[in-house]
Design an enzyme around this catalytic site. Structure first.
Site, short mmCIF file in Angstrom:
data_model
loop_
_atom_site.label_atom_id
_atom_site.label_comp_id
_atom_site.label_asym_id
_atom_site.label_seq_id
_atom_site.Cartn_x
_atom_site.Cartn_y
_atom_site.Cartn_z
N ASP A 42 0.83 -1.21 0.00
CA ASP A 42 0.00 0.00 0.00
C ASP A 42 0.87 1.26 0.00
O ASP A 42 0.36 2.37 -0.11
CB ASP A 42 -0.99 -0.01 1.17
CG ASP A 42 -0.32 -0.07 2.53
OD1 ASP A 42 0.92 -0.23 2.59
OD2 ASP A 42 -1.04 0.05 3.55
N SER A 43 2.20 1.07 0.09
CA SER A 43 3.13 2.20 -0.11
C SER A 43 2.93 2.80 -1.50
O SER A 43 3.40 3.90 -1.77
CB SER A 43 4.58 1.73 0.06
OG SER A 43 4.82 0.57 -0.69
N ASP A 81 -1.29 -5.90 -0.34
CA ASP A 81 -1.64 -5.36 0.98
C ASP A 81 -3.13 -5.14 1.11
O ASP A 81 -3.78 -4.60 0.21
CB ASP A 81 -0.96 -3.99 1.18
CG ASP A 81 0.33 -4.10 1.97
OD1 ASP A 81 0.49 -5.09 2.71
OD2 ASP A 81 1.16 -3.18 1.85
N LYS A 110 -1.39 -9.29 2.68
CA LYS A 110 -0.63 -8.91 3.87
C LYS A 110 -1.50 -8.00 4.72
O LYS A 110 -2.17 -7.11 4.19
CB LYS A 110 0.67 -8.19 3.49
CG LYS A 110 1.47 -7.73 4.71
CD LYS A 110 2.92 -7.40 4.36
CE LYS A 110 3.13 -6.10 3.64
NZ LYS A 110 2.63 -4.91 4.34
N GLU A 112 -1.68 -5.62 8.27
CA GLU A 112 -0.95 -4.94 9.35
C GLU A 112 -1.64 -5.17 10.69
O GLU A 112 -2.87 -5.12 10.78
CB GLU A 112 -0.88 -3.43 9.07
CG GLU A 112 0.05 -3.09 7.93
CD GLU A 112 0.28 -1.58 7.78
OE1 GLU A 112 -0.10 -0.80 8.68
OE2 GLU A 112 0.83 -1.19 6.74
N GLU A 179 8.73 -4.65 10.51
CA GLU A 179 9.24 -3.37 9.99
C GLU A 179 9.78 -2.50 11.13
O GLU A 179 9.08 -2.25 12.12
CB GLU A 179 8.11 -2.64 9.23
CG GLU A 179 8.55 -1.30 8.67
CD GLU A 179 7.61 -0.74 7.61
OE1 GLU A 179 6.63 -1.42 7.23
OE2 GLU A 179 7.86 0.40 7.17
#
Ligand code: KIV
Length: 276
Positions: A42-43, A81, A110, A112, A179
């Site tokens: 999602d970056s 993501d 993925k 978070e 991270e």
């Protein structure tokens, strides 16, 4: 590397490399490269769309980029993501997002964090969609974290992170991204899990590393200090663009027929009548 290679992974195995990709062109290079798997992170909200954080990423944005990447990457695992709030609006919304990403070509998602959405992680895993966890600095929580800082620095937060990592493994995650945590904590988590831990800004002792492609190619702004720049991409691309701009102005490009940049000059050469 396929998802089943992750399942077969035994420590200490060969290190795993994961690279982000968001578009067809760079994803096709990732596909041809030595990188093991590809993350549609999602970056992309920041790197591709210029937003200040990943909070701007939406399920539709993620699905569009995942589809472009999946068209290029046929030989490696593609992970996408789950974007901001995708696991926080109830099971139906989470599953709609998972469905969008899977139909776009993601083989795994993925997610978070863990607090408050363990049941959703479990539901996704038992729906046969592999889930990669993500702990430590979780950029979707930037408004709570107050900045892109190393996490797990005190014993209490380190212990909580370790427990969350173990819980994610129990819930059936096939891998974990860690991270921006201290190297010793990353090593501790890595040792305590059977699933592979892929670090970013988490030191040397994880089972693998992930980087944002535009960071390691030197294409996107000032990368975080832990990033190794493998290419001075901004300088090289700018030099090429400057050369193009000057050559057009100076009448150097296009060259005269059969000159540089005109290998196809003959078929398209103007007739006497067409010449200006
Ligand atoms: O969005 C992303 O690119 C990521 C990586 C930094 C792990 O989550």
């Amino acid at each position: 590397m396929k998802i089943t290679d992750f399942y077969d992974y035994r420590k200490p195995g060969p290190k795993i490399s994961m690279i982000t990709a968001y578009d067809y062109t760079l994803a096709s290079l990732a596909a041809e490269s030595a990188a093991d798997c590809v993350l549609v992170g999602d970056s992309l909200a920041m790197v591709m769309h210029g937003h200040p954080s990943t909070i701007a990423a939406t399920p539709d944005m993620m699905a569009l980029h995942t589809a472009a990447v999946a068209r290029a990457v046929k030989n490696k695992l593609v992970v996408a993501d789950m974007p901001f709030l995708a696991t926080r609006k109830g099971l139906e919304h989470a599953m709609d997002t998972v469905e969008k990403l899977a139909r776009a070509g993601a083989q795994a998602v993925k997610i978070e964090g863990l607090d408050g959405h363990a049941d959703i992680v479990s539901h996704i895993v038992t729906s046969d969609i592999p889930v990669m966890g993500h702990l430590g600095l979780t950029p979707q929580a930037i408004n709570r974290l107050g900045g892109y800082r190393t996490q797990g620095k005190d014993e209490a937060s380190a212990e909580k992170l370790l427990q969350d990592a173990q819980e994610l493994e129990k819930l059936g995650c096939f891998a974990l991204v860690l991270e921006c945590v201290p190297e010793e904590l990353a090593a501790r988590v890595t040792r305590s899990l059977k699933i592979p831990v892929i670090g970013i800004g988490a030191g040397r002792f994880t089972d693998g590393q992930v980087l944002v492609m535009q960071d390691m190619l030197g294409l996107y702004g000032q990368p975080p200090s832990f990033v190794k720049k493998y290419l001075d991409g901004r300088r090289l691309v700018k030099e090429a663009l400057d050369a193009f701009g000057s050559e057009v102005k100076d009448g150097v490009f296009p060259a005269e027929p059969s000159g540089p940049g005109r290998p196809d000059a003959k078929p398209y050469a103007l007739t006497e009548k067409e010449r200006p």
